[in-house]
Design a protein around this motif. Structure first.
Motif, mmCIF file in Angstrom:
data_model
loop_
_atom_site.group_PDB
_atom_site.id
_atom_site.type_symbol
_atom_site.label_atom_id
_atom_site.label_comp_id
_atom_site.label_asym_id
_atom_site.label_seq_id
_atom_site.Cartn_x
_atom_site.Cartn_y
_atom_site.Cartn_z
ATOM 1 N N LYS A 10 31.784 45.713 40.282
ATOM 2 C CA LYS A 10 32.852 44.484 40.099
ATOM 3 C C LYS A 10 30.988 43.201 39.983
ATOM 4 C CE LYS A 10 36.732 44.858 41.236
ATOM 5 N NZ LYS A 10 38.365 44.073 42.715
ATOM 6 N N SER A 13 30.022 41.551 36.695
ATOM 7 C CA SER A 13 30.362 40.652 36.153
ATOM 8 C C SER A 13 30.639 39.322 35.756
ATOM 9 C CB SER A 13 32.407 40.367 36.825
ATOM 10 O OG SER A 13 32.799 39.632 35.681
ATOM 11 N N ARG A 16 35.494 34.529 35.058
ATOM 12 C CA ARG A 16 35.849 34.484 36.335
ATOM 13 C C ARG A 16 36.878 35.757 36.204
ATOM 14 N NH1 ARG A 16 35.126 29.497 34.078
ATOM 15 N NH2 ARG A 16 36.528 29.624 33.421
ATOM 16 N N ASP A 17 37.490 35.485 35.302
ATOM 17 C CA ASP A 17 38.862 36.624 35.114
ATOM 18 C C ASP A 17 38.966 36.938 34.109
ATOM 19 O OD1 ASP A 17 40.131 34.533 32.963
ATOM 20 O OD2 ASP A 17 41.007 33.954 35.286
ATOM 21 N N LEU A 18 39.860 37.817 33.448
ATOM 22 C CA LEU A 18 40.400 38.933 31.830
ATOM 23 C C LEU A 18 40.047 37.491 30.956
ATOM 24 C CD1 LEU A 18 39.825 41.029 30.267
ATOM 25 C CD2 LEU A 18 42.366 41.018 30.610
ATOM 26 N N LYS A 19 40.640 36.518 31.139
ATOM 27 C CA LYS A 19 41.156 34.890 29.953
ATOM 28 C C LYS A 19 39.286 34.895 29.731
ATOM 29 C CE LYS A 19 43.390 30.869 29.399
ATOM 30 N NZ LYS A 19 44.183 29.901 29.789
ATOM 31 N N ASP A 20 38.813 34.276 30.510
ATOM 32 C CA ASP A 20 37.533 34.087 30.950
ATOM 33 C C ASP A 20 36.569 34.598 29.468
ATOM 34 O OD1 ASP A 20 35.648 31.588 31.003
ATOM 35 O OD2 ASP A 20 34.546 33.072 32.646
ATOM 36 N N LYS A 53 39.298 45.893 32.897
ATOM 37 C CA LYS A 53 39.304 46.305 34.026
ATOM 38 C C LYS A 53 38.648 45.888 35.302
ATOM 39 C CE LYS A 53 40.678 49.888 37.451
ATOM 40 N NZ LYS A 53 40.598 51.062 37.421
ATOM 41 N N ALA A 55 36.108 42.024 34.170
ATOM 42 C CA ALA A 55 36.350 41.576 33.092
ATOM 43 C C ALA A 55 34.878 41.628 32.409
ATOM 44 C CB ALA A 55 35.985 39.918 33.839
#
Length: 267
Positions: A10, A13, A16-20, A53, A55
């Motif tokens: 992790k 990565s 920040r998240d999957l959208k980013d 899973k 990002a």
């Protein structure tokens, strides 16, 4: 780096998240989609899907990814997938880390990188064999050569300035005051050019911008040590096609090593 489940990686990565992550991929594709063949794009999109899973991070085996493409009715070969990976690494889209288990090499970990704007895009001429290596992790010399368009602009500017003797090549004394004097004075011994000095420092700034605990002295120390490593490797015969890409790899690997020391100390 020890092999393990995806949760173990992790910290690698960049998002920040999957959208980013998806937003960055969209930006990358605007620039790079035309660089891949149809089959290579199938392979790349499958790797992107397997990087949801955590990002932007995937630790699936290549054969697993190839099989997933076949199951979806998109048949590609392993060599196609590996060719896609070579291109993605050269463009700076992906960094690949080797993992080890019981002293033997295990599967790779694929880490997508944040989108770099055109004026700090990745050269497609970097030789993967010229990667930096530390603690068993290899990283392509990700980085920072001007795009072809920018190169053309620079060539036109150089041609324009060559017509006027009053505009000579600017040396280190013209370096921006944003670059610490200690670092400027070191680099100018080898590259007495304000552009190169500022580009080296830009890499330090980009690599440490999210490290809120980093002080200016920490950045200077990192820059100096990384540049000395660059010079040492070149003096020892390392062939480097892109000094900025190679420098980026050295800096990134030093930060990775520092992170692992911190993790081990806290364990």
């Amino acid at each position: 780096m020890k092999a393990g489940n995806i949760e173990q990686f992790k910290h690698l990565s960049q998002f920040r998240d999957l959208k980013d992550f998806n937003n960055n991929i969209e930006q990358w594709m605007i620039d790079l989609k035309s660089k891949f063949t149809k089959s290579e794009l199938i392979a790349l999109k499958r790797l992107i899907r397997f990087s949801a899973k955590v990002a932007g991070v995937c630790n699936a085996k290549i054969q697993t990814l190839v099989s997933a493409c076949h199951e979806a009715g998109q048949e590609i070969s392993r060599s196609t997938f590996e060719r896609m990976l070579r291109k993605a690494k050269q463009f700076g889209l992906i960094v690949v880390y080797n993992t080890f288990k019981n002293g033997k090499q295990a599967h790779n970990v694929y880490v997508f990188q944040r989108y770099q704007s055109q004026n700090v895009s990745i050269s497609s001429t970097i030789d993967v064999a010229e990667s930096a290596k530390i603690d068993g992790a290899y990283e392509t010399s990700n980085l920072l050569e001007k795009t072809n368009n920018q190169d053309n602009i620079n060539k036109r500017n150089d041609k324009k300035y060559s017509q006027y003797p009053q505009y000579p090549q600017l040396d280190a004394s013209f370096t921006s005051n944003r670059v610490p004097v200690e670092f400027r004075d070191l680099v100018k011994c080898f590259y007495d050019d304000y552009k190169k000095i500022e580009e080296f420092w830009k890499i330090i700034h980009i690599q440490t911008r999210k490290l809120l605990y980093y002080t200016q002295n920490d950045r200077i120390a990192l820059a100096v040590n990384s540049f000395k490593q660059l010079v040492r490797n070149i003096k020892r015969g390392r062939k480097v096609r892109n000094i900025f890409g190679y420098f980026w790899g050295i800096v990134n690997n030093m930060l990775d090593a520092e992170h692992m020391r911190i993790v081990c100390e806290d364990a």
